[in-house]
Each structure stands twice: as structure tokens, then as C-alpha cells.
Design a protein around this motif. Structure first.
Motif, PDB file in Angstrom:
ATOM      1  N   TRP B  34       5.786 -22.092  27.656  1.00 54.28           N
ATOM      2  CA  TRP B  34       6.451 -22.666  26.493  1.00 54.28           C
ATOM      3  C   TRP B  34       7.368 -23.789  26.964  1.00 54.28           C
ATOM      4  CZ3 TRP B  34       5.262 -22.021  21.537  1.00 54.28           C
ATOM      5  CH2 TRP B  34       4.586 -20.871  21.142  1.00 54.28           C
ATOM      6  N   TYR B  35       7.282 -24.902  26.239  1.00 53.52           N
ATOM      7  CA  TYR B  35       8.162 -26.044  26.447  1.00 53.52           C
ATOM      8  C   TYR B  35       8.790 -26.378  25.107  1.00 53.52           C
ATOM      9  CZ  TYR B  35       5.653 -27.064  30.859  1.00 53.52           C
ATOM     10  OH  TYR B  35       5.099 -27.011  32.121  1.00 53.52           O
ATOM     11  N   ARG B  36       9.883 -27.133  25.147  1.00 50.12           N
ATOM     12  CA  ARG B  36      10.404 -27.632  23.883  1.00 50.12           C
ATOM     13  C   ARG B  36      10.800 -29.099  24.032  1.00 50.12           C
ATOM     14  NH1 ARG B  36      16.592 -25.298  23.058  1.00 50.12           N
ATOM     15  NH2 ARG B  36      17.567 -26.781  24.495  1.00 50.12           N
ATOM     16  N   GLN B  37      10.812 -29.774  22.899  1.00 48.72           N
ATOM     17  CA  GLN B  37      11.161 -31.193  22.869  1.00 48.72           C
ATOM     18  C   GLN B  37      12.105 -31.414  21.692  1.00 48.72           C
ATOM     19  OE1 GLN B  37       7.922 -33.861  21.905  1.00 48.72           O
ATOM     20  NE2 GLN B  37       8.756 -35.490  23.176  1.00 48.72           N
ATOM     21  N   ILE B  38      13.381 -31.575  22.004  1.00 42.64           N
ATOM     22  CA  ILE B  38      14.339 -31.939  20.973  1.00 42.64           C
ATOM     23  C   ILE B  38      14.059 -33.381  20.575  1.00 42.64           C
ATOM     24  CG2 ILE B  38      16.787 -32.322  20.516  1.00 42.64           C
ATOM     25  CD1 ILE B  38      17.341 -29.932  22.387  1.00 42.64           C
ATOM     26  N   LEU B  39      14.228 -33.679  19.301  1.00 41.95           N
ATOM     27  CA  LEU B  39      13.852 -34.997  18.770  1.00 41.95           C
ATOM     28  C   LEU B  39      14.417 -36.133  19.613  1.00 41.95           C
ATOM     29  CD1 LEU B  39      12.363 -36.351  16.417  1.00 41.95           C
ATOM     30  CD2 LEU B  39      14.546 -36.440  15.205  1.00 41.95           C
ATOM     31  N   PHE B  45      10.959 -27.519  30.047  1.00 37.39           N
ATOM     32  CA  PHE B  45      10.336 -26.232  30.325  1.00 37.39           C
ATOM     33  C   PHE B  45      11.234 -25.092  29.862  1.00 37.39           C
ATOM     34  CE2 PHE B  45       8.174 -22.920  32.462  1.00 37.39           C
ATOM     35  CZ  PHE B  45       9.091 -22.193  33.206  1.00 37.39           C
ATOM     36  N   LEU B  46      10.610 -24.098  29.241  1.00 34.73           N
ATOM     37  CA  LEU B  46      11.338 -22.884  28.863  1.00 34.73           C
ATOM     38  C   LEU B  46      10.955 -21.712  29.762  1.00 34.73           C
ATOM     39  CD1 LEU B  46      11.131 -22.950  24.965  1.00 34.73           C
ATOM     40  CD2 LEU B  46      13.074 -23.543  26.392  1.00 34.73           C
ATOM     41  N   VAL B  47       9.648 -21.390  29.795  1.00 31.36           N
ATOM     42  CA  VAL B  47       9.227 -20.165  30.453  1.00 31.36           C
ATOM     43  C   VAL B  47       7.750 -20.255  30.821  1.00 31.36           C
ATOM     44  CG1 VAL B  47       8.620 -19.046  28.276  1.00 31.36           C
ATOM     45  CG2 VAL B  47       9.321 -17.631  30.209  1.00 31.36           C
ATOM     46  N   SER B  48       7.394 -19.584  31.904  1.00 27.74           N
ATOM     47  CA  SER B  48       5.987 -19.432  32.267  1.00 27.74           C
ATOM     48  C   SER B  48       5.662 -17.952  32.379  1.00 27.74           C
ATOM     49  CB  SER B  48       5.660 -20.160  33.566  1.00 27.74           C
ATOM     50  OG  SER B  48       6.478 -19.703  34.625  1.00 27.74           O
ATOM     51  N   PHE B  49       4.393 -17.621  32.165  1.00 24.84           N
ATOM     52  CA  PHE B  49       3.977 -16.225  32.020  1.00 24.84           C
ATOM     53  C   PHE B  49       2.641 -16.063  32.694  1.00 24.84           C
ATOM     54  CE2 PHE B  49       4.762 -12.388  29.571  1.00 24.84           C
ATOM     55  CZ  PHE B  49       3.514 -11.832  29.338  1.00 24.84           C
ATOM     56  N   TYR B  50       2.549 -15.070  33.564  1.00 29.27           N
ATOM     57  CA  TYR B  50       1.311 -14.822  34.297  1.00 29.27           C
ATOM     58  C   TYR B  50       1.206 -13.342  34.581  1.00 29.27           C
ATOM     59  CZ  TYR B  50      -1.939 -14.597  38.232  1.00 29.27           C
ATOM     60  OH  TYR B  50      -2.972 -14.269  39.060  1.00 29.27           O
ATOM     61  N   ASN B  51       0.023 -12.808  34.409  1.00 25.20           N
ATOM     62  CA  ASN B  51      -0.236 -11.404  34.736  1.00 25.20           C
ATOM     63  C   ASN B  51       0.722 -10.486  33.965  1.00 25.20           C
ATOM     64  OD1 ASN B  51      -1.744  -9.459  36.085  1.00 25.20           O
ATOM     65  ND2 ASN B  51      -0.329  -9.387  37.822  1.00 25.20           N
ATOM     66  N   ASN B  52       0.907 -10.827  32.703  1.00 25.69           N
ATOM     67  CA  ASN B  52       1.710 -10.009  31.780  1.00 25.69           C
ATOM     68  C   ASN B  52       3.192  -9.924  32.120  1.00 25.69           C
ATOM     69  OD1 ASN B  52      -0.286  -9.264  29.856  1.00 25.69           O
ATOM     70  ND2 ASN B  52      -1.140  -7.857  31.369  1.00 25.69           N
ATOM     71  N   THR B  76       3.309 -15.222  22.230  1.00 27.47           N
ATOM     72  CA  THR B  76       4.358 -15.523  21.258  1.00 27.47           C
ATOM     73  C   THR B  76       5.695 -15.805  21.936  1.00 27.47           C
ATOM     74  OG1 THR B  76       4.961 -13.199  21.004  1.00 27.47           O
ATOM     75  CG2 THR B  76       3.273 -14.057  19.519  1.00 27.47           C
ATOM     76  N   LEU B  77       6.478 -16.640  21.259  1.00 28.04           N
ATOM     77  CA  LEU B  77       7.857 -16.912  21.647  1.00 28.04           C
ATOM     78  C   LEU B  77       8.746 -16.443  20.504  1.00 28.04           C
ATOM     79  CD1 LEU B  77       9.967 -18.366  23.532  1.00 28.04           C
ATOM     80  CD2 LEU B  77       9.615 -20.395  22.105  1.00 28.04           C
ATOM     81  N   LYS B  78       9.692 -15.579  20.810  1.00 22.32           N
ATOM     82  CA  LYS B  78      10.624 -15.076  19.805  1.00 22.32           C
ATOM     83  C   LYS B  78      12.017 -15.579  20.110  1.00 22.32           C
ATOM     84  CE  LYS B  78      10.635 -10.630  18.625  1.00 22.32           C
ATOM     85  NZ  LYS B  78      10.979  -9.177  18.659  1.00 22.32           N
ATOM     86  N   ILE B  79      12.687 -16.058  19.073  1.00 20.53           N
ATOM     87  CA  ILE B  79      14.106 -16.389  19.179  1.00 20.53           C
ATOM     88  C   ILE B  79      14.819 -15.406  18.269  1.00 20.53           C
ATOM     89  CG2 ILE B  79      15.877 -18.163  19.052  1.00 20.53           C
ATOM     90  CD1 ILE B  79      13.651 -20.264  19.044  1.00 20.53           C
ATOM     91  N   ARG B  80      15.708 -14.613  18.853  1.00 19.39           N
ATOM     92  CA  ARG B  80      16.275 -13.471  18.115  1.00 19.39           C
ATOM     93  C   ARG B  80      17.249 -13.895  17.020  1.00 19.39           C
ATOM     94  NH1 ARG B  80      14.683  -9.915  22.070  1.00 19.39           N
ATOM     95  NH2 ARG B  80      15.541 -11.052  23.820  1.00 19.39           N
ATOM     96  N   SER B  81      18.141 -14.765  17.324  1.00 22.30           N
ATOM     97  CA  SER B  81      19.169 -15.207  16.382  1.00 22.30           C
ATOM     98  C   SER B  81      19.318 -16.704  16.548  1.00 22.30           C
ATOM     99  CB  SER B  81      20.493 -14.485  16.664  1.00 22.30           C
ATOM    100  OG  SER B  81      21.508 -14.937  15.779  1.00 22.30           O
ATOM    101  N   THR B  82      18.631 -17.433  15.668  1.00 21.92           N
ATOM    102  CA  THR B  82      18.526 -18.874  15.880  1.00 21.92           C
ATOM    103  C   THR B  82      19.856 -19.596  15.673  1.00 21.92           C
ATOM    104  OG1 THR B  82      17.755 -18.993  13.588  1.00 21.92           O
ATOM    105  CG2 THR B  82      16.086 -19.040  15.333  1.00 21.92           C
ATOM    106  N   LYS B  83      20.003 -20.676  16.436  1.00 21.20           N
ATOM    107  CA  LYS B  83      21.169 -21.549  16.328  1.00 21.20           C
ATOM    108  C   LYS B  83      20.694 -22.935  15.906  1.00 21.20           C
ATOM    109  CE  LYS B  83      22.330 -20.859  20.691  1.00 21.20           C
ATOM    110  NZ  LYS B  83      21.439 -19.780  21.158  1.00 21.20           N
ATOM    111  N   TYR B  90       8.359 -27.081  19.589  1.00 16.34           N
ATOM    112  CA  TYR B  90       8.036 -26.116  20.631  1.00 16.34           C
ATOM    113  C   TYR B  90       6.541 -26.206  20.948  1.00 16.34           C
ATOM    114  CZ  TYR B  90      12.669 -24.150  20.198  1.00 16.34           C
ATOM    115  OH  TYR B  90      14.037 -23.987  20.217  1.00 16.34           O
ATOM    116  N   PHE B  91       6.256 -26.415  22.209  1.00 10.49           N
ATOM    117  CA  PHE B  91       4.865 -26.553  22.647  1.00 10.49           C
ATOM    118  C   PHE B  91       4.473 -25.365  23.528  1.00 10.49           C
ATOM    119  CE2 PHE B  91       3.946 -30.642  21.039  1.00 10.49           C
ATOM    120  CZ  PHE B  91       5.080 -31.427  21.192  1.00 10.49           C
ATOM    121  N   CYS B  92       3.308 -24.855  23.250  1.00 12.07           N
ATOM    122  CA  CYS B  92       2.669 -23.866  24.102  1.00 12.07           C
ATOM    123  C   CYS B  92       1.647 -24.586  24.977  1.00 12.07           C
ATOM    124  CB  CYS B  92       1.984 -22.827  23.218  1.00 12.07           C
ATOM    125  SG  CYS B  92       0.996 -21.596  24.080  1.00 12.07           S
ATOM    126  N   ALA B  93       1.483 -24.125  26.193  1.00 10.14           N
ATOM    127  CA  ALA B  93       0.484 -24.695  27.100  1.00 10.14           C
ATOM    128  C   ALA B  93      -0.169 -23.581  27.893  1.00 10.14           C
ATOM    129  CB  ALA B  93       1.120 -25.720  28.041  1.00 10.14           C
TER     130      ALA B  93
END
Lengths: 115, 118
Positions: B34-39, B45-52, B76-83, B90-93
């Protein structure tokens, strides 16, 4: 730490003229380098990459990029620009020595090709 | 050509609410991001995930964020309490065909989810 610099926020070029979008990088080891393009309201599309070997790499849509280790640069080029090339271009790097790591992106360069 | 798909394309949420962004990576890929791009800013980069499990995360990815691969296809990407400052694209790759070293493979991106926090 890895970093990428794209010194130009905006590049304007006339249709049919050659274009260059500049990128310099910094990594502690050997770089894997990538160019992506982003059209409005779309994700990043992969254009080309440099991993090893020939310093001139060719990619999609007639784009190419030249890796220059001494100048730590990876400039994107195209011999003849099209209006449809107008988009946001991102250079990205990952450090070969660190294996599977996230990409580090430059801030992007907006290319405008004028008819 | 296989694609990464993301839903929804635009999510509007009240501050403090939970939000889940969904992604379907390319089916034979093993590495997910998951990556994000503010306007107007760079892609971060936010996070990478491999092998669960999470393999790497940035300082942006604090306790309010979590990722999950609940089945064989979704990521999925969850944000618990958004600000307010979570408003971004938000981009998934995904990358890394089975049996191949991922480090020299390009990451394939979805078209993103535009998250607007009110």
C-alpha cells in the motif's frame, strides 16, 4: 537511506520534439531504477526499469532511459513527443542490496506536450 | 493483461470513522503493497506484505492502520479512526511471480481509492 530527486516540477515540449525528464538517485548499494507514468485519475503504470547490463533501457510507448552511474542519474527520454505523452512521470529506486524493499519515489514531473 | 483492482474508487468518511480499502492483486503475485499520495505530493510507501505478514512498514503506518489478506484474493487496508490528514489517494500494488525474486520486478499498481475525510 534511498532517495530520488526529480528537479523539474514541469516540462513543456512541442509535439515532435525530443523530450527529457530528469532523475537522480541516492542508494547505499546498487540501484534498481524504475519509471512510472500516471494519467489523470489512474494508478501508476510501469514504463521501464534498469536492473543491470546495458545502460540504455527501452520501455513502453517509445520511451527509453539512460543509466549513468557516475552521475547517479536515470533520465527518461523520447525522440519525438506526442500530445498523448502528457502526464505525470515518477522515477523510483530500490536498493539491490536490500532485496525486496518498497519503492522510493521522486515527487514527480508533469510533462506537457503542446501540439 | 492482468490488473490490480481497487474498490471503491472514491470513499467519503467522517473523521473518526473506520474505513476499509479493498484491493485484488494480480493473482499469481506474492508481494503486496500500500502506498498513498496526498494531493500534489509524492507517492509514499505505507506497508508491504508477504507470506501473510507485514514485511516492512513506514512511520506513517501507525497503530491506526492495519492490513489483512482475508482470503486468497483480497488485500485490505483498514484505518481505524480516520483523521483529516488521512485524506489522500491510496494505491495498492503487487509484484513477484511465484518462484521469482521480487527485487528486480516492477510493481503493478491499481487505479487507487480517493479517500476524503470530512
Amino acid at each position: 537511506a534511498q532517495s530520488v530527486a526529480q528537479p523539474e516540477d514541469q516540462v513543456n515540449v512541442a509535439e515532435g520534439n525530443p523530450l527529457t525528464v530528469k532523475c537522480t538517485y541516492s542508494v547505499s548499494g546498487n540501484p534498481y531504477l524504475f519509471w512510472y507514468v500516471q494519467y489523470p485519475n489512474r494508478g501508476l503504470q510501469f514504463l521501464l526499469k534498469y536492473i543491470t547490463g546495458d545502460n540504455l533501457v527501452k520501455g513502453s510507448y517509445g520511451f527509453e532511459a539512460e543509466f549513468n552511474k557516475s552521475q547517479t542519474s536515470f533520465h527518461l527520454k523520447k525522440p519525438s513527443a506526442l500530445v498523448s505523452d502528457s502526464a505525470l512521470y515518477f522515477c523510483a529506486v530500490r536498493d539491490y542490496a536490500r532485496g525486496n524493499t518498497p519503492l522510493v519515489f521522486g515527487k514527480g514531473t508533469r510533462l506537457s506536450v503542446i501540439a | 493483461e492482468p490488473e490490480v483492482t481497487q474498490t471503491p474508487s472514491h470513499q467519503v468518511t467522517q473523521m473518526g470513522q473506520e474505513v476499509i480499502l479493498r484491493c485484488v492483486p494480480i493473482s499469481n503475485h506474492l508481494y503486496f503493497y500500500w502506498y498513498r499520495q496526498i494531493l500534489g505530493q509524492k507517492v509514499e510507501f505505507l506497508v508491504s506484505f508477504y507470506n501473510n505478514e507485514i514485511s516492512e512498514k513506514s512511520e506513517i503506518f501507525d497503530d491506526q492502520f492495519s492490513v489483512e489478506r482475508p482470503d486468497g484474493s483480497n488485500f485490505t487496508l483498514k484505518i481505524r479512526s480516520t483523521k483529516l490528514e488521512d485524506s489522500a489517494m491510496y494505491f495498492c500494488a503487487s509484484s513477484g511471480d511465484r518462484g521469482r525474486d521480487d527485487s528486480n520486478q516492477p510493481q503493478h499498481f491499481g487505479d487507487g481509492t480517493r479517500l476524503s475525510i470530512l
